[in-house]
Design an enzyme around this catalytic site. Structure first.
Site, short mmCIF file in Angstrom:
data_model
loop_
_atom_site.label_atom_id
_atom_site.label_comp_id
_atom_site.label_asym_id
_atom_site.label_seq_id
_atom_site.Cartn_x
_atom_site.Cartn_y
_atom_site.Cartn_z
N CYS A 63 84.64 7.35 26.23
CA CYS A 63 83.92 8.62 26.13
C CYS A 63 82.97 8.81 27.32
CB CYS A 63 83.14 8.70 24.83
SG CYS A 63 82.06 7.29 24.53
N HIS A 102 78.18 6.74 21.62
CA HIS A 102 79.18 7.73 22.01
C HIS A 102 78.54 8.70 23.00
CE1 HIS A 102 82.63 10.35 21.79
NE2 HIS A 102 81.88 11.36 21.40
#
Length: 1981
Positions: free
Chosen positions: A1497, A1811
């Site tokens: 990510c 994330h």
């Protein structure tokens, strides 16, 4: 290795709720045995699972087993099992230690096992050895023995050590020492520590000879550590070595204590010496580890429980003082909080031994430092001050005072916090007293801001309340000081009042706590002592009241002419409201309550006159005073309350009464009347004992005159309550008199207001006029609520109905759900029906007694006492949802007859009321206020007069009141005259002429406008009575007949005339009259003479919905409901759609003769006009009947969403029903109707042009009804049909050919006329129409959207044409072959275009090319199908299915094409049976996402930021693409002639040039797949041109290396490190290629490292490039503060002064860093990640840091700093001295230095896992200015505003929403999601006239192809083709289409070509089943 056991063990160990197996045959035992076996073979380190077990799972398991406090709860079996596990561990360690390298981690676990002080061994300390080790080793030769001097044998520890020796562990350790001369300190420490912890259990005679050399060698090695080893740059190896030395010496000391006591002191000295040397190291790691060990030594020496190897406290203290350890430590990284926490331990130990010079040195460290350093220094000093003596403390306060004088307010806040902390933690009274005096003096400084005063007093109060060393006398002394300040001056009155309030309250609170264990009585006495002292000695109430009055005068004087407001600054520091007024009133209320004092009249009067009636009062004064007296009502005695109420409150004007004032009035009104015994309290209820209440007139005054509607409503409710509701029951006996008195009072007031209104109207006083109108309106509202409130208690069925319940309202459909069975059904009702009637209908439907029915609406129960309420009064609407429960058990049973009987018999019990308890119900009904108002007081004339005032609000009030009372008797009598007129007409034939009776009937019906509405209501009630009994029905039938004879139908219909209703009548009244008249005329009541709609309902119940759908047109309507929904028009249920038209379906034989005679052509015209007006949404406009049409304009208005109101829609529906009924009755006049002007336009408008879908549907239904029914009565059937088609079909073809409604209507008429109008002779017409449609398809070119798809409008149009083709084909029937001959267009000519162009364009291209990359034809054709929406594709599928129906040739063609394109074997999918390719296209935002490879990510977030930088991806794309196009003139021509260029042609044209360019490129380009740059080009190319939802950069994952280290896609990396590594590699590649470095020109800026000498004019500057600014987030509330700290310099002075090379001597110098050159895009890295040295792990800082939308960077540049230096003197830290608070300066700057926020990378999670995602502002095309959230594959538009920016990006703390009502105080939580990287773009760069292309596929059509490497372009193109093919095939609609096609002809067994059709169907089914269907995922199947 048993991997399964390892996974199971990890799941049980690595969790909070751990459960570790302890048996040999379980997972831990098996893993230990397997590891031992592998260790014996030398394979344990090479086996990944074994290594994973030994490195992670096993240490954690034994740590929990040995050190957990739960050990003491376990039984004997568990302890023995752990003992067995430890023995297996010993075996493992003994095997592993015999091999290189030394297993350091494993030896750490062995240390835990050998440690006798852990919880496990302490629990089992009394256990004896389980083996006789003397037998094993011989007497005296054991490795371990239990010490004789200890009572605890620790036998299990002895067993473990001896077992280790038995297995050769000691020999292996000795072997390591003998054969390795250069063991690292870490290795030696690991080998020695297990022996050190159990040294006292080792047998010296056996072990000492082996260990003595080790001890001496280790001491010698440590002594030999040189200074360079400590000063060299610390890397991972050397750092670990330094850390291991203290641990090693600690273990050696344990051995020395057992074997070499003489060396203990030597080892201690060596430990301290090495720690001192590490502390002096210039490296942070060494310093931190040293401090960590020093802190540990201090803790060990000061613990109450002795530690074996601890150093004596005195010796440690001497070492700290002699070596100035504190001073050395303070020279380190004091900006690190963890570092300073370690220093606290040292300074706490030093305490009073800290010299004043050292204290001064510590204090000066903070000079010129950041706020973080300042806070850390203060924290250190506060920790030390606890042990300070008086000299140290005085010196500290002198230092604080000096800093106070020169520092900013921001630093002063920190100083106050420091002082307060010292006072709170003080242990001596002198210290706390000194701190209190300092804070008090600081708070009294005259120029101190109010915020600092408040902070000082808060710290002062906290010390007084919570400090340990503060006595009560000190608190009392400060109370006296506060009182003196209140007396002395205005300057300090606010702080003094606040402090007095808080000190007194804390005093009382502490008193409660102190006496909690004493007797309650003594506690009260002690508590009151301080209050009594204040009351007795200081007259506090008088003092505070006087202070309030004086302060109010001062505030008024300060405010001046502008008037006093709450924000007025009285003394320049405190505002009037929040400080002065609230402080006085709060303290006064507190003191009165605590002192149990009553406020005297004089004081109360002074406060009232000061704040309410005084000359200079403001609205705030009144509000505060009203609220204060309301809350303090109990602080006033009753006589004072009465005096205040009568003399002050009742004298207020209405406009002065606010809500707080009204609450005050209510409170005192109740108290005064209670005291005077006029009211009586019973529980929580007040009852009126005497009708003459004090203050009642004032309530009427407020209700009528208050400008606040809310207050007026409250007053009205009080009037009702105290006039009747709350009367004592004895006063209610004569209720009629009470009602008459109330009505008379209202009537009198209305008359007075009406009279005054006429006078005011004459003099034209607008204000007074509006005031009187408000009074009239409120009087009407009062009467309305009076009636409603009282009559709500009357639940017995009424015989004298209110007017609103006497006639039928508009129809309502109630959707009922039966809770028990979840069955749903509908109940038809009307708005004026009672809820009791609905309850009876539901009971009848469920076959249940009425008593058992419980009705719920909106989760609220409708109780039985609401059964007399009308539905519109309860807010019911059409399609209202009801939930029904039955109170009885089981399923309702019994017949409806029984139910109705039981319900009727029990009705008397159901409708019970207090009225009916002791009186006759009929008499009670006559005593209701509504009945009294109508029949006794006769208020109708007054109400009609008020309605004629032409004020809409008053008219509405009058109308609502009239609905609540019985009908006007005068109107009833007038309508009864119509009945008599009808009877006379039937008895006198000579008077049968209608013209003779109409004038009198007309004069009866038409009143003034005020009564018109009521007249028609009463007429409705006579024709359609709501009462359901035989007498009512008989009367209604008789009245209906006589009314028709008297010309009633014409009178009712004549209302439709343009000027029939006076123009002054409002729109609502007009529409209401229209609705009633149409309802009366249409729903069988006038035409049939049927009085109730229940017969129709019974018909519907018997026949059901199927009966309604018996007509083919209705069937079609329901079948095509999905098609209609495509147009976006709202739909209702089928039953509701058909109910209106069905009600108007009149059988001719039912029509009474009088109705037949009454119908004339004139009625047609009137209905025609009303229907056209209402149906087109122009009910309020005039309609000119001229033969002209503005078709396109009409359709455009319809398409633009012009709406028809619900009322107009209902009126139009009723009018249409009545019109069709009249035409049915007078079918001979159809020709006259068709000859009316514009009738064709009328029919087209109603069918196609009406904005209301309901009107269009009813029109279709009614016209079909007209056609079919008229044919029954007329011989001119074909002429009527021809007329209909002439009027409907022909105009549609010419005017509405592009209208989707046309196709629906036309198809319906075609289907319903099959076999009647079209016969064999008309087949040619069908063929012509079909040919025209196919020709239209051939010529159709759609309008394309931004992404090259067919527009929505074209898709809808295309679907209509295709469905019309399907309808035409379906009508062919057996003549299909003939149709083909006539049409001359075989089926195949339609099949090929449908398949190739309209449905499967990409599939055809791929099939024709075989190899898409090599076909020139591919790039010249657009691969977007014309049918791109679901509706158009479904329509095309239906056409293909219709073509294949009973046609073997067509079926074979379709099957062949589908099989060749979609269902051939694919070698790549041979073994694939769970396949689903990507079928989702780009998101609605138009951007392509990136798939997450597991933990990539961070890549995706950075790539999207780079791609969204305008121009950046395009520049990357053309690096290799230019050699394909440069120098070739033909390429632009090729581009201009096609939307897509042919790669093959470009290769042919450019071959020679391409080869030459390719040779000029470095060898790296020979294999571009291995190039990071090429992979980024490929990624950008997919983001530009791909049609898929996301791209998977798999090749990039394989190739990219971060700092020469391969990446693992499931391992999280830092986004900033990836960003810097990526752009570095990209620019290096470009540099190597000889190209411009794209990323450097975009992101690179230049630092300037400046050194400015203060005593000479010399400056030194060094430049350094940067790609991002790295800014700290701790102690920085905003980005500006962080930037300010970034450029804040440090002062180099003393020994650290800078050597000026020009002056040749040291100078005091300011060293700072600022920005010399700013980039186009400024990247800011917020350093949120750090390292916790104590726990040895990474941490994340989630602190809040705010950043602006527009950032001014000029103050942080070289020029900005120079400008500040020139405008003011440079301070010690290099910043201007005129700044305040540390914020960044804000001067007028150039526009080019302003940066706008364009991107944010957010990290959500913690340091070890999280994330990344991005917020990006689009700066490219149609979405310019919008923000988008890029979260891997999901991209969505995001409303990023101030609120969402703070929530999503700033971090910090927040309070979650409260869902638990019992706990409204939620915990404060941290936002673990926050901004990590910021992207700011220079404002001038965004305004550049040339912007790169939008990242959408659509731009390719407009701007030509983007230059990029041909290989990448072709790859993207091939992927798009494959995607579009898969999207078309792998869909449920396509699967359904194949199923329909394969099963279409399965039942046509008698067809002559059935075998041929069956074979084709079977081929398609088998290939589809095995090649596609069974290989897909189950969710698609």
């Amino acid at each position: 290795f048993p991997t399964t056991n390892l996974y199971e063990l990890e799941s049980r160990v690595l969790t909070d709720q751990w459960s570790i197996p302890y048996k040999r045959e379980e997972s831990l035992g098996k893993c230990l045995l397997a590891s031992t076996y592998l260790a014996r073979l030398g394979l344990c380190e090479s086996d990944e699972n074994c290594k994973r077990f030994m490195d992670r799972c096993m240490p954690e398991a034994f740590k929990k087993l040995l050190t957990s406090s739960a050990v003491h709860k376990w039984g004997t079996e568990i302890h023995e099992g752990i003992y067995n596990m430890l023995m297996l561990l010993i075996e493992l360690v003994a095997e592993r230690i015999k091999q290189d390298p030394i297993p350091i981690g494993l030896l750490g676990v062995l240390t835990m096992a050998f440690n006798p002080d852990n919880e496990y061994h302490f629990k089992n300390r009394m256990k004896v050895s389980q083996r006789n080790w003397a037998e094993v080793f011989g007497e005296g030769n054991t490795f371990a023995i239990s010490p004789e001097r200890r009572k605890e044998p620790h036998g299990w520890v002895v067993d473990l050590v001896n077992k280790f020796g038995e297995l050769g562990g000691f020999a292996a350790i000795q072997d390591f020492f003998l054969r390795s001369n250069h063991l690292s300190g870490q290795a030696v420490s690991a080998l020695v520590q297990p022996l050190g912890v159990c040294a006292e259990y080792l047998n010296s005679s056996v072990v000492q000879p082996m260990l003595d050399p080790v001890i001496l060698t280790t001491i010698q090695d440590v002594r030999s550590v040189e200074e360079k080893d400590l000063k060299d740059k610390v890397n991972a190896v050397s750092s670990q070595r330094l850390v291991s030395i203290p641990e090693l010496l600690s273990a050696i000391k344990l051995l020395c204590m057992q074997f070499q006591p003489d060396l203990v002191t030597v080892v201690d000295d060596l430990r301290l010496d090495i720690l001192l040397r590490m502390l002096k190291s210039p490296h942070f790691s060494a310093k931190m580890n040293s401090l960590k060990e020093v802190t540990k030594l201090i803790e060990d020496s000061t613990l109450s429980k002795s530690v074996k190897n601890a150093i004596d406290t005195d010796r440690l203290l001497d070492w700290l003082v002699e070596n100035s350890v504190l001073s050395i430590a303070l020279e380190g990284n004091i900006d690190q909080a963890q570092y300073c926490d370690r220093i606290k331990g040292i300074i706490e130990l030093l305490g009073s031994k800290l010299s004043l010079d050292e204290l001064t040195k510590i204090w000066k460290i903070q000079s010129g430092q950041s706020s973080t350093v300042i806070e850390n220094i203060h924290s250190i000093i506060a920790a030390a001050a606890v042990k300070f003596n008086s000299d140290q403390l005085n010196h500290l306060f002198v230092l604080i005072q000096k800093s106070w004088e020169i520092e900013s307010d921001r630093v002063r806040q920190k100083l106050l916090s420091l002082i307060g902390r010292i006072g709170r933690e003080a242990r001596f009274e002198t210290t706390s007293g000194k701190v209190l005096d300092v804070l008090w003096e600081l708070a009294h400084l005259p120029t101190l801001p109010s915020s600092l005063i408040q902070q000082a007093l808060e710290e002062h109060l906290t010390i007084l309340s919570d400090a340990y060393a503060v006595k009560e006398t000190i608190k009392k002394s400060y109370i006296v000081k506060c009182i003196e300040d209140i007396k002395r001056s205005f300057v300090w009155v606010v702080p003094a009042l606040r402090q007095l309030h808080e000190i007194t309250r804390s005093f009382i609170k502490q008193t409660y706590q102190n006496v909690i264990h004493l007797e309650e009585r003594s506690g009260k006495v002690y508590r009151k002592s301080i209050i009594q002292d204040l009351k007795k000695n200081f007259e506090i109430v008088k003092l505070v009241t006087g202070s309030l009055i004086a302060c109010h005068r001062l505030a008024a004087a300060v405010a001046g002419p502008g008037g006093l407001t709450g924000s007025t600054l009285v003394d320049g520091r405190y505002t009037y409201r929040e400080q002065y007024l609230e402080a006085h009133l709060k303290f006064l209320a507190f003191f009165l309550q605590e002192a149990t004092l009553y406020l005297g009249w004089n004081r109360a009067k002074e406060i009232w006159e000061c704040l309410v009636t005084g000359q200079d009062v403001c609205e705030l004064d009144r509000e505060m005073c009203f609220e204060w007296f309301t809350k303090g009502q109990h602080d006033l005695e009753s006589d004072v309350q009465q005096q205040l109420f009568k003399e002050k409150i009742l004298k207020l004007e209405s406009y002065e009464i606010t809500m707080n004032g009204f609450n005050l009035f209510k409170t005192f009104f109740e108290n005064v009347n209670l005291c005077d015994h006029r009211l009586k309290r019973q529980g929580a209820q007040l009852y009126v004992e005497k009708l003459e209440l004090i203050g009642m007139d004032f309530i009427w005054k407020i209700a009528m005159e208050s400008p606040d509607e809310e207050i007026a409503n409250e007053a009205i409710q009080l009037i009702i309550s105290y006039s009747y509701i709350n009367l004592n029951p004895r006063l209610k006996k004569d209720s009629v008199s009470l009602h008459k008195k109330f009505i008379a009072d209202c009537y009198t007031r209305l008359e007075v207001s009406k009279t005054e209104l006429c006078i005011i109207d004459a003099i034209k006083d607008g204000f007074c006029l509006s005031t009187k109108l408000v009074i009239i309106e409120r009087l009407l509202l009062l009467a309305e609520r009076y009636v409603i409130t009282i009559e709500d208690f009357y639940s017995v069925p009424r015989t004298i109905l209110p007017h609103g319940a006497s006639f039928h309202g508009h129809l309502l459909t109630l959707n009922v759900t039966y809770e028990s069975t979840k069955d749903t059904f509908t109940v038809e009702a009307h708005s004026n029906e009672t809820i009791g009637s609905v309850r009876w209908k539901i009971a009848k439907q469920l076959c249940s007694p009425v008593d058992n029915i419980q009705i719920f609406t909106n989760d609220s129960l409708l109780t039985v006492n609401k059964d007399q309420k009308l539905l519109h009064q309860l807010g019911f609407s059409d399609e209202q949802v009801l939930t029904v429960k039955t109170s009885g058990s089981g399923t309702p049973s019994g017949s409806s007859a029984d139910s109705s009987t039981s319900s009727s018999s029990s009705s008397s019990g159901v409708f019970s009321s207090s009225y009916a308890m002791e009186q006759n119900p009929s008499i009670c009904e006559k005593s209701l206020p509504g009945v009294v108002m109508a029949l006794v007081c006769n208020v109708f004339d007054m109400l009609y007069q008020l309605a004629n005032l032409e004020e809409p609000r008053i008219t509405l009030r009058v109308r609502k009141l009239l609905l609540l009372i019985p009908t006007d008797p005068a109107i009833q009598e007038a309508l009864d005259q119509l009945d008599s007129l009808g009877r006379k007409s039937s008895k006198s034939p000579s008077l049968s002429s209608k013209q003779q009776h109409q004038p009198s009937a007309s004069s009866i019906l038409y009143y003034t406008s005020s009564r018109t509405y009521i007249v028609y209501h009463v007429l409705s009630s006579k024709l359609m009575p709501t009462a359901d009994d035989d007498m009512a029905r008989s009367c209604a039938k008789s009245f209906c007949e006589n009314f028709l004879k008297a010309g009633g139908l014409s009178l009712v219909v004549n209302v439709m005339q343009r000027d029939s209703i006076p123009s002054e009548v409002d729109y609502e009244t007009r529409q209401g009259v229209y609705s009633i008249c149409l309802q009366l005329a249409s729903l069988r009541f006038l035409l049939v003479g049927q009085t109730m709609p229940t017969l129709l309902d019974e018909d519907l119940t018997k026949d059901g919905i199927e009966a309604l759908s018996s007509r083919p047109f209705r069937n079609v309507s329901r079948q095509t409901s999905r098609q209609m929904s495509l147009c976006g028009t709202p739909e209702k249920s089928s039953y509701r759609q058909l109910s209106v038209s069905d009600r108007s379906s009149i059988r001719v034989e039912e029509i009474i003769p009088a109705a037949r005679v009454a119908i004339q052509v004139r009625i047609f015209k009137l209905l025609f006009r009303r229907l056209w007006l209402g149906g087109m949404g122009t009910a309020q406009q005039s309609l000119c009947f001229q033969s002209k049409r503005e078709t396109l304009k009409t359709f455009e208005q319809c398409g633009n969403g012009q709406s028809v109101s619900t009322k107009d829609s209902l009126i139009a529906g009723e009018a249409l029903s009545l019109l069709v009924t009249c035409l049915q009755l007078r079918s001979q006049q159809l020709a006259s109707f068709y000859n009316l002007p514009c009738v064709a336009d009328f029919i087209i408008d109603i069918l196609l042009g009406s904005p209301s879908a309901e009107i269009r549907r009813v029109a279709c239904d009614q016209l079909y009804t007209l056609k079919t029914s008229c044919c029954t009565y007329s011989s001119s059937k074909l002429w009527i049909l021809g007329s209909l088609y002439t009027l409907i079909i022909s105009p549609c073809l010419s005017l509405f050919y592009e209208n989707i409604f046309y196709f629906e209507i036309f198809s319906h008429f075609l289907i319903t006329e099959t076999g009647s109008y079209f016969n064999y002779t008309n087949t040619e017409l069908l063929a012509t129409m079909l040919e025209d449609e196919i020709t239209w398809l051939d010529n159709f070119e759609p309008n394309r959207t931004a992404d090259c798809e067919t527009s929505e409008a074209d898709n809808i149009l295309l679907a209509g044409h295709l469905r019309l083709i399907k309808t035409l084909l379906s009508l062919c029937g057996a003549e299909k072959e003939m149709l083909g001959i006539l049409c001359s267009i075989p089926g195949s000519s339609l099949i090929k275009p449908l398949l190739d162009d309209f449905l499967f364009r990409a599939s055809r291209i791929i099939l024709n090319s075989h190899s898409p990359a090599g076909s020139a034809a591919i790039s010249q054709q657009d691969f977007h199908p014309k049918c791109s929406a679901v509706n158009s594709r479904l329509a095309a599928y239906e056409v293909l299915v219709m073509l294949a129906d009973s046609s073997p040739s067509n079926l074979q063609i379709i099957t062949k094409e589908l099989l060749s394109m979609h269902h051939q074997p694919d070698p790549a999918l041979t073994k694939e049976f769970d396949y689903l390719p990507p079928v989702d296209s780009r998101s609605s935002s138009g951007f392509v996402g990136l798939r997450n490879g597991g933990a990539t990510c961070y890549m995706n977030a950075v790539f999207q930021q780079l791609y969204m930088q305008p121009g950046l991806p395009e520049k990357c794309a053309v690096v290799h693409a230019t050699y394909v196009t440069d120098g070739l003139d033909v390429i632009p021509k090729l581009f201009s002639n096609s939307h897509f260029f042919s790669i093959l042609e470009i290769f042919k044209l450019c071959h020679q040039h391409f080869i030459m360019s390719l040779l000029s490129v470095d060898d790296d380009t020979d294999n571009p797949d291995d190039s990071v740059f090429y992979q980024v080009q490929s990624l950008f190319g997919h983001l530009m041109e791909s049609k898929l939802q996301y791209y998977v950069p798999e090749n990039f994952w394989k190739i990219f290396k971060m700092w020469n280290k391969e990446l693992y896609v499931r391992e999280q990396q830092d986004a900033y490190e990836f960003f810097t590594s990526l752009i570095d590699q990209m620019d290096e590649y470009l540099k190597k290629m000889g190209r411009d470095q794209i990323f450097k020109s975009t992101f690179q800026g230049i630092y300037s490292d400046q050194k400015i000498c203060k005593d000479c004019p010399h400056r030194y500057e060094r430049e350094e490039a940067f790609m991002a600014l790295n800014l700290g987030v701790t102690s920085c509330q905003s980005l500006e503060i962080s930037l300010d700290q970034f450029v804040r310099g440090e002062v180099l002075e003393g020994s650290n002064a800078y050597y000026c090379e020009k002056c040749k001597e040291k100078r005091i110098t300011v060293k700072r860093t600022c920005i010399k050159s700013l980039p186009s895009v400024l990247v800011i890295h917020l350093m949120r990640f750090g390292f916790d040295w104590e726990s040895g792990r990474s941490i994340k800082y989630d602190e809040q840091i705010r950043f602006p939308w527009m950032l001014n960077m000029e103050p942080y540049t070289v020029s900005g700093m120079a400008r500040q230096d020139s405008s003011s003197e440079v301070g010690e830290n290099g910043r201007s001295m005129d700044q305040g608070g540390g914020g960044s300066p804000r001067k007028k700057v150039a526009l080019t230095e302003n940066y706008e926020l364009v991107g944010v990378i957010v990290h959500s999670g913690q340091a070890h896992a999280g994330h990344y995602y991005s917020f990006i502002k689009d700066r490219r095309g149609c979405g310019k200015g919008k923000w988008y959230k890029f979260n891997d594959t999901v991209i969505e538009e995001f409303d990023l505003n101030d609120e969402t920016l703070e929530y999503e990006c700033f971090g910090g703390e927040y309070r979650p929403k409260v869902y638990d009502q019992t706990n409204p105080y939620t915990d404060v939580r941290r936002r673990y999601w926050n901004a990590y990287m910021l992207f700011y773009q220079r404002v001038s760069d965004q305004n550049s006239p040339v912007l790169p292309k939008k990242s959408r596929v659509s731009v390719v059509r407009q701007e030509g192809p983007v230059k990029m490497p041909a290989r990448i372009y072709q790859m993207v193109r091939d992927e798009n083709l494959k995607f579009m093919k898969n999207r078309d095939v792998y869909s449920s609609d396509y699967f359904s289409f194949v199923l329909s096609l394969a099963s279409l002809n399965a039942t046509k067994l008698k067809h002559p070509y059935y075998p041929c059709m069956a074979k084709a169907s079977l081929q398609l089914a088998i290939q589809f089943l095995f090649q596609t269907y069974l290989r897909t995922k189950k969710k698609l199947r």
